[in-house]
Design a protein around this motif. Structure first.
Motif, PDB file in Angstrom:
ATOM      1  N   LEU A  94       0.865  -1.181   0.000  1.00 56.23           N
ATOM      2  CA  LEU A  94       0.000   0.000   0.000  1.00 56.23           C
ATOM      3  C   LEU A  94       0.901   1.232   0.000  1.00 56.23           C
ATOM      4  N   TRP A  95       0.629   2.154  -0.904  1.00 57.04           N
ATOM      5  CA  TRP A  95       1.463   3.344  -1.020  1.00 57.04           C
ATOM      6  C   TRP A  95       0.636   4.609  -0.925  1.00 57.04           C
ATOM      7  N   SER A  96       1.293   5.691  -0.577  1.00 58.54           N
ATOM      8  CA  SER A  96       0.706   7.026  -0.687  1.00 58.54           C
ATOM      9  C   SER A  96       1.756   7.918  -1.324  1.00 58.54           C
ATOM     10  N   MET A  97       1.297   8.979  -1.997  1.00 60.23           N
ATOM     11  CA  MET A  97       2.202   9.834  -2.748  1.00 60.23           C
ATOM     12  C   MET A  97       1.791  11.291  -2.608  1.00 60.23           C
ATOM     13  N   THR A  98       2.771  12.146  -2.468  1.00 57.53           N
ATOM     14  CA  THR A  98       2.594  13.591  -2.476  1.00 57.53           C
ATOM     15  C   THR A  98       3.489  14.165  -3.570  1.00 57.53           C
ATOM     16  N   GLY A  99       3.216  15.397  -3.963  1.00 56.25           N
ATOM     17  CA  GLY A  99       4.115  16.109  -4.855  1.00 56.25           C
ATOM     18  C   GLY A  99       3.921  15.918  -6.339  1.00 56.25           C
ATOM     19  N   GLN A 100       2.869  15.220  -6.750  1.00 58.25           N
ATOM     20  CA  GLN A 100       2.602  15.075  -8.180  1.00 58.25           C
ATOM     21  C   GLN A 100       2.134  16.405  -8.740  1.00 58.25           C
ATOM     22  N   VAL A 101       2.429  16.650 -10.018  1.00 63.31           N
ATOM     23  CA  VAL A 101       1.909  17.810 -10.734  1.00 63.31           C
ATOM     24  C   VAL A 101       1.166  17.326 -11.977  1.00 63.31           C
ATOM     25  N   ASP A 102       0.320  18.190 -12.542  1.00 62.13           N
ATOM     26  CA  ASP A 102      -0.347  17.831 -13.794  1.00 62.13           C
ATOM     27  C   ASP A 102       0.616  18.098 -14.954  1.00 62.13           C
ATOM     28  N   PRO A 103       0.241  17.737 -16.191  1.00 67.30           N
ATOM     29  CA  PRO A 103       1.158  17.927 -17.315  1.00 67.30           C
ATOM     30  C   PRO A 103       1.592  19.383 -17.543  1.00 67.30           C
ATOM     31  N   ALA A 104       0.800  20.344 -17.049  1.00 66.76           N
ATOM     32  CA  ALA A 104       1.181  21.756 -17.177  1.00 66.76           C
ATOM     33  C   ALA A 104       2.102  22.200 -16.040  1.00 66.76           C
ATOM     34  N   GLY A 105       2.327  21.316 -15.065  1.00 67.44           N
ATOM     35  CA  GLY A 105       3.219  21.635 -13.967  1.00 67.44           C
ATOM     36  C   GLY A 105       2.549  22.162 -12.717  1.00 67.44           C
ATOM     37  N   SER A 106       1.209  22.192 -12.689  1.00 62.18           N
ATOM     38  CA  SER A 106       0.486  22.676 -11.523  1.00 62.18           C
ATOM     39  C   SER A 106       0.325  21.558 -10.489  1.00 62.18           C
ATOM     40  N   PRO A 107       0.473  21.887  -9.201  1.00 56.65           N
ATOM     41  CA  PRO A 107       0.321  20.864  -8.156  1.00 56.65           C
ATOM     42  C   PRO A 107      -1.084  20.249  -8.168  1.00 56.65           C
ATOM     43  N   VAL A 108      -1.137  18.966  -7.851  1.00 50.57           N
ATOM     44  CA  VAL A 108      -2.409  18.257  -7.727  1.00 50.57           C
ATOM     45  C   VAL A 108      -2.458  17.616  -6.348  1.00 50.57           C
ATOM     46  N   GLY A 109      -3.559  16.983  -6.013  1.00 49.11           N
ATOM     47  CA  GLY A 109      -3.733  16.390  -4.693  1.00 49.11           C
ATOM     48  C   GLY A 109      -2.906  15.140  -4.477  1.00 49.11           C
ATOM     49  N   ASP A 110      -2.901  14.703  -3.241  1.00 48.75           N
ATOM     50  CA  ASP A 110      -2.200  13.486  -2.862  1.00 48.75           C
ATOM     51  C   ASP A 110      -2.949  12.269  -3.392  1.00 48.75           C
ATOM     52  N   ARG A 111      -2.226  11.166  -3.549  1.00 48.22           N
ATOM     53  CA  ARG A 111      -2.811   9.931  -4.056  1.00 48.22           C
ATOM     54  C   ARG A 111      -2.397   8.766  -3.180  1.00 48.22           C
ATOM     55  N   SER A 112      -3.131   7.666  -3.327  1.00 52.45           N
ATOM     56  CA  SER A 112      -2.751   6.426  -2.663  1.00 52.45           C
ATOM     57  C   SER A 112      -3.157   5.260  -3.550  1.00 52.45           C
ATOM     58  N   GLY A 113      -2.522   4.123  -3.320  1.00 48.06           N
ATOM     59  CA  GLY A 113      -2.823   2.962  -4.131  1.00 48.06           C
ATOM     60  C   GLY A 113      -2.188   1.716  -3.563  1.00 48.06           C
ATOM     61  N   VAL A 114      -2.222   0.668  -4.363  1.00 52.01           N
ATOM     62  CA  VAL A 114      -1.592  -0.599  -3.984  1.00 52.01           C
ATOM     63  C   VAL A 114      -0.840  -1.140  -5.196  1.00 52.01           C
ATOM     64  N   LEU A 115       0.390  -1.539  -4.954  1.00 52.83           N
ATOM     65  CA  LEU A 115       1.202  -2.216  -5.958  1.00 52.83           C
ATOM     66  C   LEU A 115       1.217  -3.699  -5.642  1.00 52.83           C
ATOM     67  N   SER A 116       1.056  -4.524  -6.669  1.00 59.31           N
ATOM     68  CA  SER A 116       1.189  -5.972  -6.522  1.00 59.31           C
ATOM     69  C   SER A 116       2.321  -6.426  -7.425  1.00 59.31           C
ATOM     70  N   PHE A 117       3.258  -7.154  -6.874  1.00 59.31           N
ATOM     71  CA  PHE A 117       4.386  -7.694  -7.633  1.00 59.31           C
ATOM     72  C   PHE A 117       4.343  -9.214  -7.574  1.00 59.31           C
ATOM     73  N   VAL A 118       4.603  -9.865  -8.689  1.00 53.83           N
ATOM     74  CA  VAL A 118       4.887 -11.298  -8.712  1.00 53.83           C
ATOM     75  C   VAL A 118       6.393 -11.387  -8.893  1.00 53.83           C
ATOM     76  N   VAL A 119       7.064 -12.019  -7.939  1.00 53.86           N
ATOM     77  CA  VAL A 119       8.524 -12.060  -7.960  1.00 53.86           C
ATOM     78  C   VAL A 119       9.011 -13.496  -7.995  1.00 53.86           C
ATOM     79  N   GLU A 120      10.203 -13.679  -8.576  1.00 52.35           N
ATOM     80  CA  GLU A 120      10.780 -15.019  -8.613  1.00 52.35           C
ATOM     81  C   GLU A 120      12.256 -14.960  -8.257  1.00 52.35           C
ATOM     82  N   ARG A 121      12.700 -16.022  -7.612  1.00 51.26           N
ATOM     83  CA  ARG A 121      14.116 -16.150  -7.261  1.00 51.26           C
ATOM     84  C   ARG A 121      14.909 -16.385  -8.548  1.00 51.26           C
TER      85      ARG A 121
END
Length: 166
Positions: A94-121
């Motif tokens: 589970l992640w959260s993120m601050t500091g993203q901007v839109d393509p024009a460079g204007s600040p946008v709100g914070d986000r959160s999400g979930v990353l799922s990885f399938v990993v192998e040795r």
């Protein structure tokens, strides 16, 4: 010698993939991020774009860091590893993120999400991701509803009039 993330930690545990992703993201380093994946890995981003090899994963993240995520900072709130035998695992983060901007460079709100990885040795004993899927989280939403305009609207399964928060 276990797989080593360039100039960083040795990837000796499945959880190191999530930790390495966080470190690479916060350094805005697409090379380090791509190095967490096998050559033929798959990555599905938050809007369903599907990159099917390490160079594509690197290229997409490099563009993202250049355009919208160059000043962003990600934190991991929770991680979980589910082993699928001795040589494979699923890692959720589970992640959260601050500091993203839109393509024009204007600040946008914070986000959160979930990353799922399938990993192998790997043959050297280290770990790499063979697949990843990133999903945004929407507070108080359980699904998305397609509006007539084509816009997706985060929605609860329970009608607003029936919810306790109404």
């Amino acid at each position: 010698m276990p797989t080593e993330h360039p100039d960083r930690m040795k990837l000796t545990d499945p959880l190191d993939i999530a930790r390495g992703f966080l470190e690479a993201w916060n350094d805005q380093d697409p090379d380090a991020l791509a190095a967490l994946f096998t050559d033929d890995a798959d990555f599905v981003n938050v809007v369903g774009l599907w990159w099917e090899d390490r160079p594509s994963i690197r290229r997409a993240h490099a563009r993202g860091f250049r355009v919208m995520f160059g000043g962003s900072e990600m934190t991991l709130e929770r991680t979980k590893v589910r082993r699928l035998g001795a040589d494979a695992a699923v890692v959720h983060a589970l992640w959260s993120m601050t500091g993203q901007v839109d393509p024009a460079g204007s600040p946008v709100g914070d986000r959160s999400g979930v990353l799922s990885f399938v990993v192998e040795r790997q043959p050297d004993g280290g770990w790499l991701a063979v697949a990843a899927h990133n999903t945004d989280r929407f507070p108080a939403a359980e699904t998305l509803v397609a509006e007539p305009s084509g816009q997706l609207e985060p929605t609860s399964y329970v009608p607003r009039a029936e919810r306790n928060d109404a």
